[in-house]
Design a protein around this motif. Structure first.
Motif, PDB file in Angstrom:
ATOM      1  N   ILE A 241       8.299 -15.675   5.503  1.00 23.63           N
ATOM      2  CA  ILE A 241       7.151 -14.987   4.902  1.00 23.63           C
ATOM      3  C   ILE A 241       7.277 -13.527   5.327  1.00 23.63           C
ATOM      4  O   ILE A 241       7.641 -13.239   6.474  1.00 23.63           O
ATOM      5  N   SER A 242       6.996 -12.618   4.400  1.00 27.53           N
ATOM      6  CA  SER A 242       7.225 -11.201   4.737  1.00 27.53           C
ATOM      7  C   SER A 242       6.032 -10.592   5.457  1.00 27.53           C
ATOM      8  O   SER A 242       4.902 -11.078   5.371  1.00 27.53           O
ATOM      9  N   ARG A 287      10.120 -24.681  10.784  1.00 30.12           N
ATOM     10  CA  ARG A 287       9.293 -23.517  11.093  1.00 30.12           C
ATOM     11  C   ARG A 287       9.587 -22.407  10.098  1.00 30.12           C
ATOM     12  O   ARG A 287      10.749 -22.139   9.792  1.00 30.12           O
ATOM     13  N   ILE A 288       8.540 -21.747   9.639  1.00 25.14           N
ATOM     14  CA  ILE A 288       8.712 -20.590   8.754  1.00 25.14           C
ATOM     15  C   ILE A 288       8.929 -19.358   9.630  1.00 25.14           C
ATOM     16  O   ILE A 288       8.206 -19.138  10.610  1.00 25.14           O
ATOM     17  N   MET A 289       9.935 -18.576   9.283  1.00 25.90           N
ATOM     18  CA  MET A 289      10.242 -17.368  10.043  1.00 25.90           C
ATOM     19  C   MET A 289       9.634 -16.150   9.351  1.00 25.90           C
ATOM     20  O   MET A 289       9.230 -16.222   8.197  1.00 25.90           O
ATOM     21  N   VAL A 290       9.621 -15.041  10.083  1.00 22.68           N
ATOM     22  CA  VAL A 290       9.054 -13.802   9.523  1.00 22.68           C
ATOM     23  C   VAL A 290      10.185 -12.895   9.054  1.00 22.68           C
ATOM     24  O   VAL A 290      11.176 -12.707   9.763  1.00 22.68           O
ATOM     25  N   SER A 291      10.038 -12.363   7.849  1.00 22.79           N
ATOM     26  CA  SER A 291      10.936 -11.315   7.370  1.00 22.79           C
ATOM     27  C   SER A 291      10.122 -10.023   7.391  1.00 22.79           C
ATOM     28  O   SER A 291       9.257  -9.813   6.539  1.00 22.79           O
ATOM     29  N   PHE A 292      10.354  -9.189   8.396  1.00 20.37           N
ATOM     30  CA  PHE A 292       9.577  -7.937   8.504  1.00 20.37           C
ATOM     31  C   PHE A 292      10.282  -6.907   7.630  1.00 20.37           C
ATOM     32  O   PHE A 292      10.948  -6.005   8.117  1.00 20.37           O
ATOM     33  N   ASP A 293      10.099  -7.092   6.284  1.00 24.46           N
ATOM     34  CA  ASP A 293      11.008  -6.348   5.416  1.00 24.46           C
ATOM     35  C   ASP A 293      10.536  -4.981   4.960  1.00 24.46           C
ATOM     36  O   ASP A 293      11.173  -4.367   4.088  1.00 24.46           O
ATOM     37  N   GLU A 294       9.486  -4.447   5.557  1.00 24.51           N
ATOM     38  CA  GLU A 294       9.181  -3.009   5.476  1.00 24.51           C
ATOM     39  C   GLU A 294       8.470  -2.622   6.765  1.00 24.51           C
ATOM     40  O   GLU A 294       7.408  -3.173   7.074  1.00 24.51           O
TER      41      GLU A 294
END
Ligand code: AHR
Length: 507
Positions: A241-242, A287-294
């Motif tokens: 999830i971003s 587990r859902i990971m984090v996409s810190f995409d900005e």
């Protein structure tokens, strides 16, 4: 004046392995990021494909691992097929997100050619604003299907090769929670289209890594509820999830700005908590990971971020060309510390953006390219963060700030490469009043030697790099740092970012 900061490090304080994808960046069709940024065929430094070699070289030096493309707000009105095929047949279009014109000279195939030259991994965002499942499947077929289908044969004809682009990471839209987004949706609407798009994309390739849109920032009124709704529906078909965030000094409130990484920590922890709540609710193992995409520092209120208006639809206007100060670089380096510290759940991150647009690399059309202040903490962290990320125990004075209450004046993270015996300590003094005397206990690592200590700091926290003075703010050797009986000591100036490298002595 000087206070003390005591750090305790131990190889047992392990968080997770360093992930190369933490060091991603972002290229959007926005302002001069693409045109006169990565691509400028008329430039004396342009290669045979029109890419600026000076920018490619700086991208490699920056240590970028992956690059998100083509947007951003831009993607929510984008037709990917406009950007493939013979260039002279490509349509020019208005980009509604940034009130600009795009000649579509650069598209997916050009981006993939650039990606190869830069030695980075692509991350591709599909348009879920004005488009949906079919167009996402089409661009997936064009990019990844083996030759033998309508669109993959088109790709082969356009690129002159049967090789697939083989893009692994796909963003399911961009900031769909934001009312500014073209085709903005509420959480239920987005959850539906993202889930169906992901399900269909997985029918083509079950191993894709798919990223659902989270919140555009943690201050969004729907933050938390959005992630809950989206993940409740999409849990089984997405991997990440971003999260997006931009910080800036507001109304002269330096202290709150310097403490920005506290907010990033809290933001990541909250997204992880929400994802894990959905995991418990749905009784899933994954587990859902984090996409810190900005993520970045961005002065959004400044004139340079205001898009053109009226009848003016320029190609590659000067937009979001923030000039970063020494203090911006310290906050920025601290944000990287926060991302690294969360390597157990942040699986990918993208600095927004790479060139000219809120970027570490600046260019002048037809002219020079240079490093902004923020270039340095990124390049050094990417180069020297190796092995395992270690949590650092910090005992430091605190300072009050309006936005976050109380923050510690020092923040740090370390990485330990057991095999090579290499320890890197990344530390900021984010207090604006006094230097800190550093005292770090390294006894549990055994015998170590100091390799180097560098500090990014400037007497004037607002000093910046310009094309005529590109090295005004750059890391300098910190000669106060030394090893004394298993303890690392030295001085960290107020508003500074430092890297200390140590290594097991070679026999
Ligand atoms: O990076 C600049 C813009 O910030 C992006 O286009 C958008 O996704 C975000 O709001």
């Amino acid at each position: 004046m000087s206070s003390h900061v005591t750090l305790t490090l131990d190889p047992a304080f392990r968080v997770a392995p360093v992930r190369r994808r933490t060091f991603g960046a972002f290229v959007e069709h926005l302002g001069r990021c693409v045109y006169t940024g990565i691509y400028e065929p008329e430039h004396p430094e342009a290669d045979e494909d029109g890419f600026r070699k000076d920018v490619l070289e700086l991208t490699r030096e920056l240590g970028v691992s992956s690059v998100r493309y083509p947007g951003g707000n831009f993607v929510s009105g984008y037709r990917w097929e406009d950007g493939v095929g013979p260039v002279e047949e490509r349509p020019a279009r208005h980009d509604l997100a940034w009130h600009s014109s795009d000649p579509n000279t650069v598209g997916l195939d050009e981006f993939m050619a650039w990606v190869k030259k830069a030695g980075v991994e692509p991350m591709y965002a599909v348009n879920l604003g004005t488009r949906g499942v079919q167009e996402a499947l089409d661009v997936l077929e064009y990019a990844n299907a083996p030759v033998g289908t309508h669109l993959s044969d088109q790709r082969a004809a356009n690129t002159g090769s049967a090789e697939k682009h083989d893009i692994r990471m796909w963003c399911l839209g961009n900031e769909m929670d934001g009312p500014w987004q073209i085709g903005h949706k509420n959480a239920e609407e987005y959850a539906r289209v993202a889930t169906e798009t992901a399900r269909a994309m997985r029918m083509e390739d079950p191993d894709l890594e798919l990223i659902a849109c989270g919140s555009s920032n943690s201050q969004m009124p729907t933050f938390g509820a959005w992630e809950n709704t989206v993940l409740t529906e999409a849990y089984d078909v997405v991997d990440m999830i971003s999260a997006h965030v931009y910080y800036s000094e507001k109304d002269g409130d330096q202290a709150s700005f310097l403490a920005s990484a506290d907010d990033m920590d809290h933001f990541i922890d909250s997204v992880v908590a929400t994802a894990d709540h959905v995991r418990a609710k749905l009784k899933r193992d994954k587990r859902i990971m984090v996409s810190f995409d900005e993520w970045n520092v961005w002065y959004q209120h400044r004139a340079e971020s205001r898009p053109p208006s009226g009848d003016d639809w320029p190609v590659a206007p000067v937009l979001l060309e923030d000039i970063y100060s020494a203090m911006d670089a310290v906050v920025f380096g601290n944000l990287l510390i926060s991302l690294l510290r969360h390597s157990d759940r942040v699986a990918s991150a993208s600095l927004a953006q790479l060139v000219n647009v809120i970027a570490p690399i600046m260019t002048e059309p037809g002219g020079r390219a240079w490093r902004q202040t923020t270039f340095h903490p990124f390049a050094l962290t990417s180069r020297h963060a190796k092995g395992e990320v270690l949590q650092v125990n910090i005992d430091a004075p605190s300072f009050e700030n309006q936005r976050f209450g109380t923050s510690t004046s020092a923040d740090a993270v370390a990485t330990w490469d057991e095999e090579d015996g290499a320890l890197s300590v990344f530390v900021v003094n984010r207090g604006n009043a006094e230097e800190l005397s550093l005292d770090a206990d390294l006894a549990s690592f055994g015998d170590l030697e100091l390799v180097e200590a560098v500090t990014l700091h400037h007497e004037d926290p607002y000093a910046a790099n310009t094309k005529d003075a590109p090295d005004t703010v750059a890391p300098q050797a910190n000669d106060t740092v030394r090893l004394a009986g298993g303890r690392l000591v030295g001085t960290l100036p107020a508003i500074s970012w430092s890297l200390v490298r140590l290594a097991r002595p070679t026999a």
